[in-house]
Design an enzyme around this catalytic site. Structure first.
Site, PDB file in Angstrom:
ATOM      1  N   GLY A 182      61.075  46.040  30.574  1.00 19.81           N
ATOM      2  CA  GLY A 182      61.172  45.663  31.977  1.00 19.81           C
ATOM      3  C   GLY A 182      62.169  46.670  32.570  1.00 19.81           C
ATOM      4  N   GLY A 183      62.475  47.617  31.946  1.00 19.91           N
ATOM      5  CA  GLY A 183      63.383  48.805  32.776  1.00 19.91           C
ATOM      6  C   GLY A 183      62.326  49.652  33.890  1.00 19.91           C
ATOM      7  N   LYS A 184      61.231  49.837  33.580  1.00 20.95           N
ATOM      8  CA  LYS A 184      60.642  50.555  34.760  1.00 20.95           C
ATOM      9  C   LYS A 184      60.395  49.701  35.833  1.00 20.95           C
ATOM     10  CE  LYS A 184      59.328  54.464  31.833  1.00 20.95           C
ATOM     11  NZ  LYS A 184      60.075  54.109  30.633  1.00 20.95           N
ATOM     12  N   ASP A 204      53.058  53.728  31.342  1.00 22.37           N
ATOM     13  CA  ASP A 204      54.083  54.219  30.179  1.00 22.37           C
ATOM     14  C   ASP A 204      53.580  53.529  29.013  1.00 22.37           C
ATOM     15  OD1 ASP A 204      56.604  55.457  29.414  1.00 22.37           O
ATOM     16  OD2 ASP A 204      57.252  53.358  29.136  1.00 22.37           O
ATOM     17  N   ALA A 245      54.522  47.283  30.421  1.00 24.59           N
ATOM     18  CA  ALA A 245      55.741  47.015  31.289  1.00 24.59           C
ATOM     19  C   ALA A 245      57.006  46.541  30.357  1.00 24.59           C
ATOM     20  CB  ALA A 245      55.595  46.174  32.634  1.00 24.59           C
ATOM     21  N   ALA A 246      56.794  45.923  29.342  1.00 25.77           N
ATOM     22  CA  ALA A 246      57.871  45.649  28.578  1.00 25.77           C
ATOM     23  C   ALA A 246      58.706  46.696  27.952  1.00 25.77           C
ATOM     24  CB  ALA A 246      57.471  44.656  27.353  1.00 25.77           C
ATOM     25  N   CYS A 290      57.141  58.690  25.648  1.00 25.53           N
ATOM     26  CA  CYS A 290      58.278  59.077  25.009  1.00 25.53           C
ATOM     27  C   CYS A 290      58.275  60.049  23.883  1.00 25.53           C
ATOM     28  CB  CYS A 290      59.380  57.737  24.565  1.00 25.53           C
ATOM     29  SG  CYS A 290      58.467  56.656  23.550  1.00 25.53           S
ATOM     30  N   GLU A 319      52.205  43.158  30.494  1.00 23.46           N
ATOM     31  CA  GLU A 319      52.444  43.297  29.148  1.00 23.46           C
ATOM     32  C   GLU A 319      51.441  42.399  28.275  1.00 23.46           C
ATOM     33  OE1 GLU A 319      53.294  44.650  25.681  1.00 23.46           O
ATOM     34  OE2 GLU A 319      54.353  45.572  27.344  1.00 23.46           O
TER      35      GLU A 319
END
Length: 380
Positions: free
Chosen positions: A86-88, A155, A83-84, A208, A110
């Site tokens: 934290g955007g998503k 992600d 998760a880091a 990404c 995370e």
């Protein structure tokens, strides 16, 4: 092409922040004309918005699509696995609160300690009390919480081709060997966390990078080896450069407003685990189980700094000291400030009506309670 700059507004803090064109796949997203000085904007530190690339918001769109397909049920349990920063997580938290009200749980995980500290800070700024931050390996989650989550967003760490334009180091570190290593690690992550997803639950998988071995091939591997069905890709944003691949969507820098992203989704085969099991989240030893309350120190009940940042914080619970820009920045720099017109004791510092944190007013000066790790380092 110039660097893309975008933000996502926090609707539960009034959507106060820089103006810009709406991101096509996120109604709270804004594409800015340039890069303002975010670090000297108190609204950022108040959690009124989050700086996030517009392409990185696309997994959140797929998440909302799946929420809608499920009928926006209450009581959802969701895991943001890697998760880091934290955007998503903050995007998912907004979507869940809009769809489910107070009745949901979002676990933001995370495993890297330094990155987990950043995640905790960003979750604190966003201020949603239903977000729990953990820092454990995916295998631990899979073992301790079987059939627990309705949706998992993974992600995963990747070879980073989609960030070449923004991060020259990503390009210098890329190699075919790195792609091979990342693809193998991604398979391990998915296999380890898979038991935690209930039957008929949804895995949203994103990277990404543009490498098929890390994207479509890995989602097909998960469907075949772990047991699931790939969900259809999104076909609504072709005019914005979003392309359909065999198992998902790819956004390429130069073809979309933002950087590179790939995302696909998989529904787990129903079976013996199609019903969610109970489980004790405390087994993961959360780093941040929610918004802490005040703590007793001597004769005082000292407010925790995160209390002021909560979306349900009652500003009437403490005297509110509305300050100008320079005083707000001095507070965020952890300088000593003076509030001659404020009452003695604990006060909440507010800028444009948005709480930033607490001070203890001693009269001649104030003790600044802003956390040391969140202070503005830049000379203001």
């Amino acid at each position: 092409m110039a660097e893309s700059v975008s933000i996502r507004l926090n609707p539960f803090k009034g959507s106060d922040g820089p103006a810009g064109e709406t991101v096509p796949w996120n109604r709270h997203g804004r594409m800015l004309d340039g890069r303002p000085s975010f670090i000297t904007d108190p609204l950022l530190h108040a959690g009124c918005y989050y700086v996030q690339d517009s392409s990185a918001m696309f997994p959140g769109h797929i998440f909302r699509r799946e929420l809608s397909r499920m009928g926006n049920p209450s009581g959802l349990r969701v895991l943001d696995l890697c998760a880091a920063p934290g955007g998503k997580t903050t995007d998912l938290a907004t979507s869940l609160r809009e769809a489910c009200g107070d009745d949901f749980m979002l676990v933001s995980n995370e495993v890297m300690k330094a990155r987990a500290r950043v995640l905790c800070d960003n979750v604190a700024l966003w201020g949603d009390p239903s977000v729990c931050v953990t820092g454990v390996d995916p295998a631990v989650i899979g073992r301790l919480l079987p059939d627990y989550f309705d949706i998992i967003l993974a992600d995963v760490p990747c070879s980073g081709e989609g960030m070449f334009r923004k991060d020259p180091r990503a390009e210098s570190e890329w190699s075919p060997k790195l792609v091979e290593l990342c693809a193998a690690r991604q398979k391990r992550i998915l296999a380890d966390v898979w038991p935690a997803l209930r039957g008929a639950g949804v895995l949203i998988y994103s990277t990404c990078t543009y490498e098929d071995a890390e994207n479509d091939a890995n989602l097909l591997w998960a469907a075949r080896e772990l047991g699931g069905e790939v969900l259809p890709a999104e076909d609504a944003f072709s005019d914005w450069g979003v392309k359909v691949t065999s198992c998902g969507n790819i956004l390429k820098a130069g073809e979309v407003p933002g950087e590179g992203q790939w995302v696909g989704a998989l529904v787990k085969a129903a079976g013996g685990g199609s019903r969610r099991r109970g489980g004790d989240l405390s087994a993961l030893r959360p780093l941040r189980p929610g918004i802490p309350g005040p703590q007793r120190k001597g004769k005082d009940m000292v407010p925790h700094p995160d209390m002021a940042l909560g979306i349900f914080f009652d500003k009437d619970s403490y005297p509110c000291a509305e300050v100008d820009l320079q005083t707000a920045l001095r507070f965020l720099h952890r300088d000593t400030i003076v509030l001659p017109d404020a009452p003695a004791g604990y006060n909440v510092i507010c800028y444009r009506g948005h709480p930033l944190g607490f001070v203890k007013n001693l009269g001649a000066r104030c003790n600044n309670l802003h956390p040391q790790g969140r202070r503005i380092l830049k000379d203001i």
